[in-house]
Design an enzyme around this catalytic site. Sequence first.
Site, PDB file in Angstrom:
ATOM      1  N   GLY A 145      -3.203   2.528   1.196  1.00 51.06           N
ATOM      2  CA  GLY A 145      -2.560   3.773   0.802  1.00 51.06           C
ATOM      3  C   GLY A 145      -1.050   3.657   0.751  1.00 51.06           C
ATOM      4  O   GLY A 145      -0.363   4.602   0.391  1.00 51.06           O
ATOM      5  N   CYS A 146      -0.536   2.489   1.117  1.00 50.37           N
ATOM      6  CA  CYS A 146       0.903   2.244   1.070  1.00 50.37           C
ATOM      7  C   CYS A 146       1.184   1.234  -0.039  1.00 50.37           C
ATOM      8  O   CYS A 146       0.466   0.246  -0.164  1.00 50.37           O
ATOM      9  CB  CYS A 146       1.408   1.663   2.389  1.00 50.37           C
ATOM     10  SG  CYS A 146       1.192   2.748   3.792  1.00 50.37           S
ATOM     11  N   GLN A 147       2.229   1.487  -0.804  1.00 52.59           N
ATOM     12  CA  GLN A 147       2.617   0.511  -1.824  1.00 52.59           C
ATOM     13  C   GLN A 147       3.168  -0.743  -1.147  1.00 52.59           C
ATOM     14  O   GLN A 147       2.907  -1.854  -1.582  1.00 52.59           O
ATOM     15  CB  GLN A 147       3.659   1.114  -2.762  1.00 52.59           C
ATOM     16  CG  GLN A 147       4.028   0.183  -3.896  1.00 52.59           C
ATOM     17  CD  GLN A 147       4.982   0.832  -4.883  1.00 52.59           C
ATOM     18  OE1 GLN A 147       5.530   1.894  -4.633  1.00 52.59           O
ATOM     19  NE2 GLN A 147       5.189   0.172  -6.002  1.00 52.59           N
ATOM     20  N   SER A 148       3.911  -0.553  -0.083  1.00 54.32           N
ATOM     21  CA  SER A 148       4.422  -1.676   0.705  1.00 54.32           C
ATOM     22  C   SER A 148       3.299  -2.221   1.568  1.00 54.32           C
ATOM     23  O   SER A 148       2.293  -1.554   1.802  1.00 54.32           O
ATOM     24  CB  SER A 148       5.546  -1.207   1.630  1.00 54.32           C
ATOM     25  OG  SER A 148       6.553  -0.555   0.909  1.00 54.32           O
TER      26      SER A 148
END
Length: 145
Positions: free
Chosen positions: A59-62
């Site tokens: 759920g995190c781009q990073s």
Amino acid sequence: MNESIFPLEPTPAEAQLAIKDEFGFFSDWSERYQYLIDLGRKLPPFPEEWKTEEHRLLGCQSLVWIVPQGDADRLDFNAISDSAIVSGLIYLALRVYSGRPAAEILATQPDYIADIGLAKHLSPTRSNGLAAILAFIQDTARNHA
């Protein structure tokens, strides 16, 4: 991990108030972003062996890894990101929630996000990442409560 590297204010509400006060010292968002980056650098070393898919937060781009430890009486979270600003967001979340009982975590809304203006100044992908971090912390507390 029994020792927290975060200043452990007596309550999550006091931790959030301290965060609000700290961010109030800065007059613009470039200074606040720099402060977030500086906070992210204060995260404790994250063991390389924990950087696995099992601990990766989706759920995190990073890239974000988070490892919970403890029980209903005290939950500690260790986390890191490959993004400097996201590491700062992690620091703030852990400052409010890490080292607390599960019930206290569940009873605490992340008011500091609106109080310091993060909601208006984060990109949509960073907002989604912050939401994923907070959801993981809440879900972990719910599973231990």
